[in-house]
Scaffold this motif. Sequence first.
Motif, mmCIF file in Angstrom:
data_model
loop_
_atom_site.group_PDB
_atom_site.id
_atom_site.type_symbol
_atom_site.label_atom_id
_atom_site.label_comp_id
_atom_site.label_asym_id
_atom_site.label_seq_id
_atom_site.Cartn_x
_atom_site.Cartn_y
_atom_site.Cartn_z
ATOM 1 N N PHE A 57 0.849 -1.189 0.000
ATOM 2 C CA PHE A 57 0.000 0.000 0.000
ATOM 3 C C PHE A 57 0.884 1.239 0.000
ATOM 4 C CE2 PHE A 57 -1.844 3.345 2.705
ATOM 5 C CZ PHE A 57 -3.018 3.609 2.019
ATOM 6 N N THR A 58 0.461 2.265 -0.688
ATOM 7 C CA THR A 58 1.117 3.562 -0.582
ATOM 8 C C THR A 58 0.112 4.644 -0.941
ATOM 9 O OG1 THR A 58 3.105 4.841 -1.138
ATOM 10 C CG2 THR A 58 1.997 3.727 -2.965
ATOM 11 N N LYS A 59 0.397 5.863 -0.505
ATOM 12 C CA LYS A 59 -0.451 7.001 -0.841
ATOM 13 C C LYS A 59 0.425 8.229 -0.954
ATOM 14 C CE LYS A 59 -1.730 7.814 4.007
ATOM 15 N NZ LYS A 59 -2.878 7.949 4.928
ATOM 16 N N GLY A 60 -0.085 9.245 -1.646
ATOM 17 C CA GLY A 60 0.717 10.454 -1.851
ATOM 18 C C GLY A 60 0.027 11.400 -2.800
ATOM 19 N N THR A 61 0.820 12.085 -3.625
ATOM 20 C CA THR A 61 0.294 13.103 -4.542
ATOM 21 C C THR A 61 0.540 12.683 -5.989
ATOM 22 O OG1 THR A 61 2.380 14.334 -4.442
ATOM 23 C CG2 THR A 61 0.656 14.962 -2.881
ATOM 24 N N TRP A 62 -0.324 13.166 -6.882
ATOM 25 C CA TRP A 62 -0.154 12.915 -8.312
ATOM 26 C C TRP A 62 -0.230 14.231 -9.071
ATOM 27 C CZ3 TRP A 62 -3.805 14.454 -11.850
ATOM 28 C CH2 TRP A 62 -5.102 14.694 -11.385
ATOM 29 N N HIS A 63 0.452 14.269 -10.224
ATOM 30 C CA HIS A 63 0.296 15.394 -11.139
ATOM 31 C C HIS A 63 0.497 14.892 -12.564
ATOM 32 C CE1 HIS A 63 4.736 15.411 -10.891
ATOM 33 N NE2 HIS A 63 4.716 16.033 -12.062
ATOM 34 N N GLN A 64 -0.066 15.614 -13.504
ATOM 35 C CA GLN A 64 0.046 15.249 -14.921
ATOM 36 C C GLN A 64 0.868 16.298 -15.646
ATOM 37 O OE1 GLN A 64 -3.652 14.660 -17.017
ATOM 38 N NE2 GLN A 64 -2.660 14.199 -18.963
ATOM 39 N N ARG A 65 1.786 15.814 -16.482
ATOM 40 C CA ARG A 65 2.568 16.697 -17.348
ATOM 41 C C ARG A 65 2.478 16.135 -18.765
ATOM 42 N NH1 ARG A 65 6.394 20.642 -17.309
ATOM 43 N NH2 ARG A 65 8.061 20.541 -18.868
ATOM 44 N N GLY A 94 4.913 -2.721 4.667
ATOM 45 C CA GLY A 94 3.960 -3.045 3.616
ATOM 46 C C GLY A 94 3.675 -1.896 2.671
ATOM 47 N N ARG A 95 4.351 -0.767 2.892
ATOM 48 C CA ARG A 95 4.129 0.378 2.008
ATOM 49 C C ARG A 95 5.246 0.499 0.981
ATOM 50 N NH1 ARG A 95 1.439 5.623 4.965
ATOM 51 N NH2 ARG A 95 -0.292 4.526 5.945
ATOM 52 N N LEU A 96 4.834 0.671 -0.268
ATOM 53 C CA LEU A 96 5.788 0.956 -1.329
ATOM 54 C C LEU A 96 6.223 2.409 -1.230
ATOM 55 C CD1 LEU A 96 3.958 -0.747 -4.320
ATOM 56 C CD2 LEU A 96 5.975 -1.602 -3.160
ATOM 57 N N GLN A 97 7.249 2.758 -1.982
ATOM 58 C CA GLN A 97 7.693 4.141 -2.047
ATOM 59 C C GLN A 97 7.813 4.531 -3.505
ATOM 60 O OE1 GLN A 97 7.878 6.097 0.544
ATOM 61 N NE2 GLN A 97 8.542 7.906 -0.562
ATOM 62 N N PHE A 98 6.871 5.346 -3.995
ATOM 63 C CA PHE A 98 6.903 5.820 -5.376
ATOM 64 C C PHE A 98 7.618 7.166 -5.433
ATOM 65 C CE2 PHE A 98 2.691 3.517 -6.495
ATOM 66 C CZ PHE A 98 3.390 2.356 -6.774
ATOM 67 N N THR A 99 8.538 7.294 -6.364
ATOM 68 C CA THR A 99 9.189 8.574 -6.645
ATOM 69 C C THR A 99 9.089 8.826 -8.138
ATOM 70 O OG1 THR A 99 10.740 8.250 -4.820
ATOM 71 C CG2 THR A 99 11.308 9.919 -6.458
ATOM 72 N N LYS A 100 8.177 9.715 -8.518
ATOM 73 C CA LYS A 100 7.903 10.016 -9.921
ATOM 74 C C LYS A 100 7.619 8.733 -10.720
ATOM 75 C CE LYS A 100 10.211 14.477 -10.131
ATOM 76 N NZ LYS A 100 8.924 15.112 -9.798
#
Length: 237
Positions: free
Chosen positions: A74-82, A193-199
């Motif tokens: 599980f992970t949570k955070g922010t998203w943006h579109q370019r 159990g949390r992933l870490q997304f970076t971009k």
Amino acid sequence: MKQPKRYQRYSGMLLLAVLLPAKSLFAQKAHMDKSITVVTGCYNASQMEMAEELCLFDNHRFIYSMSYGALDQFTKGTWHQRHDTLYLDSDKPAPKFMVQASQDTTVAAGKMLLVFAFNYQHAPYLVFEFSEHPSPDSSLPLTETPNGIEALVDQPFYRHLKILHSMYDNTFFDYPLPAGVNKLVISPGKGLGRLQFTKEAFLVRKDILEDVNSKDHLFHFSGKPPEAALQYAMPDE
């Protein structure tokens, strides 16, 4: 009046130099105009024996979850579109393990008692060592007791406990031992159990998000999430 050929050639080159940048800008604008604005909601990539979902919210928060057998991530955070690409960035990771150190008079002299507050079914995935360079393939033995999963070891010369839960991690958690302690109680932290997304990047298609690292990994739009789901996407306190 007829212009000299040399003048005609130079004026033609000048016109071309003016038009090329304009053509390039027009092409960039046309590409941007073709970009599809991502639709907020839930996207499903579930397959046989694996559940996987990504939910995007209007406030630019997201939730990602995946379950495969005994593995839950599980992970949570922010998203943006370019342009035509969606990027995910996880929140600052929470601690993966919580460690409580104490002095216990019932522990034999020269020994240290480690108590893991995990379900016993997860015991095979726990790896721990008192070593500067621990191995992910080896660990000290664990014993199931009424109080939890325990290990009684000699007081270590190297004063750092290295912990790994191989279901979720690929790097060891490092806990420096306070002086004089002979008992450690280790429990799962919020970050286990949390992933870490970076971009983490996905190409935006109509009702589809395509993982840039795997074109076969597609997330299909499945609808709007319930309003109550937004609370799970908000940052931890």
